[in-house]
Design a protein around this motif. Structure first.
Motif, mmCIF file in Angstrom:
data_model
loop_
_atom_site.group_PDB
_atom_site.id
_atom_site.type_symbol
_atom_site.label_atom_id
_atom_site.label_comp_id
_atom_site.label_asym_id
_atom_site.label_seq_id
_atom_site.Cartn_x
_atom_site.Cartn_y
_atom_site.Cartn_z
ATOM 1 N N PRO A 44 0.115 16.069 -9.180
ATOM 2 C CA PRO A 44 -0.033 17.347 -8.472
ATOM 3 C C PRO A 44 0.910 17.434 -7.277
ATOM 4 O O PRO A 44 1.240 16.417 -6.646
ATOM 5 C CB PRO A 44 -1.499 17.326 -8.024
ATOM 6 N N ALA A 45 1.340 18.637 -6.975
ATOM 7 C CA ALA A 45 2.311 18.822 -5.894
ATOM 8 C C ALA A 45 1.815 18.225 -4.587
ATOM 9 O O ALA A 45 2.577 17.590 -3.852
ATOM 10 C CB ALA A 45 2.618 20.308 -5.730
ATOM 11 N N ALA A 46 0.520 18.407 -4.265
ATOM 12 C CA ALA A 46 -0.013 17.889 -2.994
ATOM 13 C C ALA A 46 0.068 16.370 -2.939
ATOM 14 O O ALA A 46 0.436 15.795 -1.904
ATOM 15 C CB ALA A 46 -1.453 18.345 -2.809
ATOM 16 N N LEU A 47 -0.261 15.715 -4.054
ATOM 17 C CA LEU A 47 -0.170 14.254 -4.086
ATOM 18 C C LEU A 47 1.282 13.794 -4.064
ATOM 19 O O LEU A 47 1.611 12.752 -3.481
ATOM 20 C CB LEU A 47 -0.888 13.706 -5.317
ATOM 21 N N SER A 48 2.159 14.558 -4.704
ATOM 22 C CA SER A 48 3.588 14.231 -4.677
ATOM 23 C C SER A 48 4.116 14.265 -3.246
ATOM 24 O O SER A 48 4.867 13.386 -2.825
ATOM 25 C CB SER A 48 4.372 15.229 -5.535
ATOM 26 N N VAL A 49 3.702 15.283 -2.501
ATOM 27 C CA VAL A 49 4.125 15.417 -1.108
ATOM 28 C C VAL A 49 3.634 14.237 -0.281
ATOM 29 O O VAL A 49 4.392 13.610 0.461
ATOM 30 C CB VAL A 49 3.617 16.750 -0.525
ATOM 31 N N ALA A 50 2.332 13.924 -0.395
ATOM 32 C CA ALA A 50 1.777 12.825 0.389
ATOM 33 C C ALA A 50 2.441 11.501 0.034
ATOM 34 O O ALA A 50 2.784 10.702 0.913
ATOM 35 C CB ALA A 50 0.267 12.742 0.161
ATOM 36 N N SER A 51 2.648 11.271 -1.250
ATOM 37 C CA SER A 51 3.264 10.032 -1.698
ATOM 38 C C SER A 51 4.708 9.928 -1.217
ATOM 39 O O SER A 51 5.160 8.871 -0.768
ATOM 40 C CB SER A 51 3.200 9.966 -3.226
ATOM 41 N N GLY A 52 5.445 11.044 -1.298
ATOM 42 C CA GLY A 52 6.835 11.045 -0.850
ATOM 43 C C GLY A 52 6.969 10.866 0.645
ATOM 44 O O GLY A 52 7.871 10.168 1.134
ATOM 45 N N LEU A 53 6.076 11.477 1.410
ATOM 46 C CA LEU A 53 6.109 11.302 2.866
ATOM 47 C C LEU A 53 5.732 9.875 3.249
ATOM 48 O O LEU A 53 6.245 9.328 4.232
ATOM 49 C CB LEU A 53 5.174 12.308 3.532
ATOM 50 N N ASN A 54 4.853 9.258 2.479
ATOM 51 C CA ASN A 54 4.533 7.854 2.679
ATOM 52 C C ASN A 54 5.794 7.001 2.501
ATOM 53 O O ASN A 54 6.055 6.068 3.278
ATOM 54 C CB ASN A 54 3.446 7.448 1.678
ATOM 55 N N ALA A 55 6.589 7.322 1.477
ATOM 56 C CA ALA A 55 7.832 6.591 1.248
ATOM 57 C C ALA A 55 8.817 6.805 2.404
ATOM 58 O O ALA A 55 9.520 5.867 2.816
ATOM 59 C CB ALA A 55 8.459 7.034 -0.076
ATOM 60 N N ILE A 56 8.870 8.026 2.935
ATOM 61 C CA ILE A 56 9.726 8.274 4.105
ATOM 62 C C ILE A 56 9.308 7.386 5.269
ATOM 63 O O ILE A 56 10.155 6.897 6.036
ATOM 64 C CB ILE A 56 9.685 9.759 4.496
ATOM 65 N N ALA A 57 8.001 7.145 5.405
ATOM 66 C CA ALA A 57 7.515 6.268 6.478
ATOM 67 C C ALA A 57 8.112 4.877 6.359
ATOM 68 O O ALA A 57 8.468 4.242 7.373
ATOM 69 C CB ALA A 57 5.992 6.205 6.446
ATOM 70 N N HIS A 58 8.224 4.367 5.143
ATOM 71 C CA HIS A 58 8.835 3.048 4.962
ATOM 72 C C HIS A 58 10.282 3.057 5.458
ATOM 73 O O HIS A 58 10.734 2.115 6.123
ATOM 74 C CB HIS A 58 8.812 2.650 3.484
ATOM 75 N N CYS A 59 11.001 4.116 5.128
ATOM 76 C CA CYS A 59 12.400 4.218 5.541
ATOM 77 C C CYS A 59 12.526 4.324 7.059
ATOM 78 O O CYS A 59 13.403 3.694 7.665
ATOM 79 C CB CYS A 59 13.056 5.419 4.880
ATOM 80 N N MET A 60 11.684 5.135 7.663
ATOM 81 C CA MET A 60 11.759 5.329 9.110
ATOM 82 C C MET A 60 11.591 4.005 9.844
ATOM 83 O O MET A 60 12.347 3.697 10.770
ATOM 84 C CB MET A 60 10.698 6.329 9.562
ATOM 85 N N GLU A 61 10.601 3.222 9.455
ATOM 86 C CA GLU A 61 10.392 1.956 10.162
ATOM 87 C C GLU A 61 11.483 0.941 9.838
ATOM 88 O O GLU A 61 11.782 0.072 10.659
ATOM 89 C CB GLU A 61 9.009 1.409 9.848
ATOM 90 N N GLY A 62 12.092 1.064 8.663
ATOM 91 C CA GLY A 62 13.202 0.182 8.348
ATOM 92 C C GLY A 62 14.398 0.393 9.254
ATOM 93 O O GLY A 62 15.187 -0.528 9.491
ATOM 94 N N LEU A 63 14.533 1.604 9.802
ATOM 95 C CA LEU A 63 15.662 1.900 10.681
ATOM 96 C C LEU A 63 15.606 1.125 11.990
ATOM 97 O O LEU A 63 16.638 0.909 12.632
ATOM 98 C CB LEU A 63 15.713 3.402 10.982
ATOM 99 N N TYR A 64 14.398 0.737 12.420
ATOM 100 C CA TYR A 64 14.319 -0.019 13.676
ATOM 101 C C TYR A 64 13.552 -1.335 13.524
ATOM 102 O O TYR A 64 13.028 -1.879 14.482
ATOM 103 C CB TYR A 64 13.707 0.825 14.802
ATOM 104 N N ALA A 65 13.499 -1.867 12.304
ATOM 105 C CA ALA A 65 12.804 -3.131 12.058
ATOM 106 C C ALA A 65 13.441 -4.260 12.851
ATOM 107 O O ALA A 65 14.670 -4.302 13.025
ATOM 108 C CB ALA A 65 12.823 -3.462 10.574
#
Length: 355
Positions: free
Chosen positions: A158-179
């Motif tokens: 579902p689109a709502a779950l796709s959004v939540a899952s994709g934003l979760n993945a963005i969170a991994h990337c964001m923290e990788g930028l300053y790990a």
């Protein structure tokens, strides 16, 4: 320039229709595979069982959020009863987490078939929850032998779950930028992952059957997982692990609600990382851009509405300062409480001053 980058050992099979390759990918790994899924995806697991033919030993369709110890023990018991020598996990982070637990505790290698965009399938990070406390760690033994990315399997998400899952993945990337252990390779993957997901998610919300966007999101998810697997996480993930383990809150949705606030908290200490994030998000303040992206996609940004109890802010702040993950900005109970209070109410992140 000096850095260390250690590529992780797994095989990636990517592309529409890749699900057809499952028997060929399982055969070199084991002869009796236990199929893992959540109850909601048991029909997908049953179809996978049929596709595997004689390689399928049985089905365990009881995976659940945050990998409770009791669920792991039940799965191990079933694997032993069926004489299974490997697992095939189909689903999202809950099912992948269970496969990792079986690799860690029972020595069963896995093939993972993601149907969401979390990216945890390509990381050595495991998590287990017992007595309301989630424990995490890193161990190369939990890495799957093969990951099969088939964008067609995400069309029904579902689109709502796709959004939540994709934003979760963005969170991994964001923290990788300053790990604390980040490096230029990780930063390139993280920036590209943020850019790809931020571009794909609005299209998926508007046209859930857009195969090209689904493929882009899955590619971004893989990049996010690569980042998460290669670099340490920080404040954001500590908060989400605390909230998930303490209050049994939905994983991806909690990441979505917390992310803009955690980024705003750390932003003053990591200007170079924020410049990369801004570029990937199309300019502006990254914390504000993430909040605006999430709200434009219809994501729930209030921890209260996601199930956090009214006294949860103080409890979570106390837990978050215990054994904190490495973080670019010092973590204080007062600062975390203020951050969580805004996330609890669903307010925009604090911009331009200490959180």
């Amino acid at each position: 320039m000096q850095f260390i980058y250690e590529p992780l050992p797994y095989r990636i099979v990517f592309g529409a229709g890749s699900i057809e390759r499952v028997p060929d990918e399982v055969a070199p790994i084991g002869k009796r595979a236990l199929i893992l899924s959540t109850p909601e995806q048991s029909a997908d697991a049953e179809r996978l069982m049929e596709r595997l033919g004689g390689l399928g030993a049985g089905l365990f369709a009881k995976a659940t959020m945050h990998v409770p110890i009791a669920t792991v023990e039940a799965a191990i018991a079933q694997a032993r009863a069926l004489d299974a020598d490997c697992t095939v996990a189909i689903g999202g982070g809950s099912t992948t987490g269970l496969a990792k637990a079986l690799s860690l505790r029972a020595g069963l290698p896995s093939v993972v078939i993601p149907t969401t965009y979390a990216g945890s399938e390509v990381t050595p990070i495991w998590g287990l929850t017992e007595n309301g406390v989630k424990t995490t760690g890193r161990d190369p033994r939990v890495l799957p032998r093969v990951v099969i990315y088939d964008p067609d399997l995400t069309l029904s998400l579902p689109a709502a779950l796709s959004v939540a899952s994709g934003l979760n993945a963005i969170a991994h990337c964001m923290e990788g930028l300053y790990a604390v252990d980040g490096n230029p390779v990780v930063s390139v993957m993280a920036e590209e992952g943020i850019r790809t997901l931020a571009r794909a998610l609005p299209v998926i919300r508007a046209r859930p059957d857009d195969r090209e966007a689904r493929g882009e999101a899955l590619y971004g998810c893989w990049l996010a997982g690569m980042v998460l697997g290669a670099a340490s996480v920080a404040l954001h993930h500590k908060l989400c692990h605390t909230l998930g383990g303490s209050f049994d809150m939905p994983h991806a949705e909690t990441h979505t609600a917390v992310l803009p606030h955690a980024i705003a908290y750390n932003a003053p200490a990591v200007p170079e990382a924020m410049a990369r994030a801004s570029r990937a998000l199309g300019g502006g303040n990254p914390a504000a851009a993430l909040y605006e992206l999430a709200t434009s996609l219809g994501a729930e940004m209030s921890l209260a509405r996601l199930g956090m109890p009214s006294d949860g802010v103080e409890k979570a702040a106390r837990l978050a300062v215990r054994n904190p993950y490495p973080n670019p900005r010092p973590i204080t109970e007062e600062g975390i409480a203020a951050l969580l209070a805004r996330a609890y109410a669903g307010l925009p992140p604090t911009i331009g001053e200490a959180a």
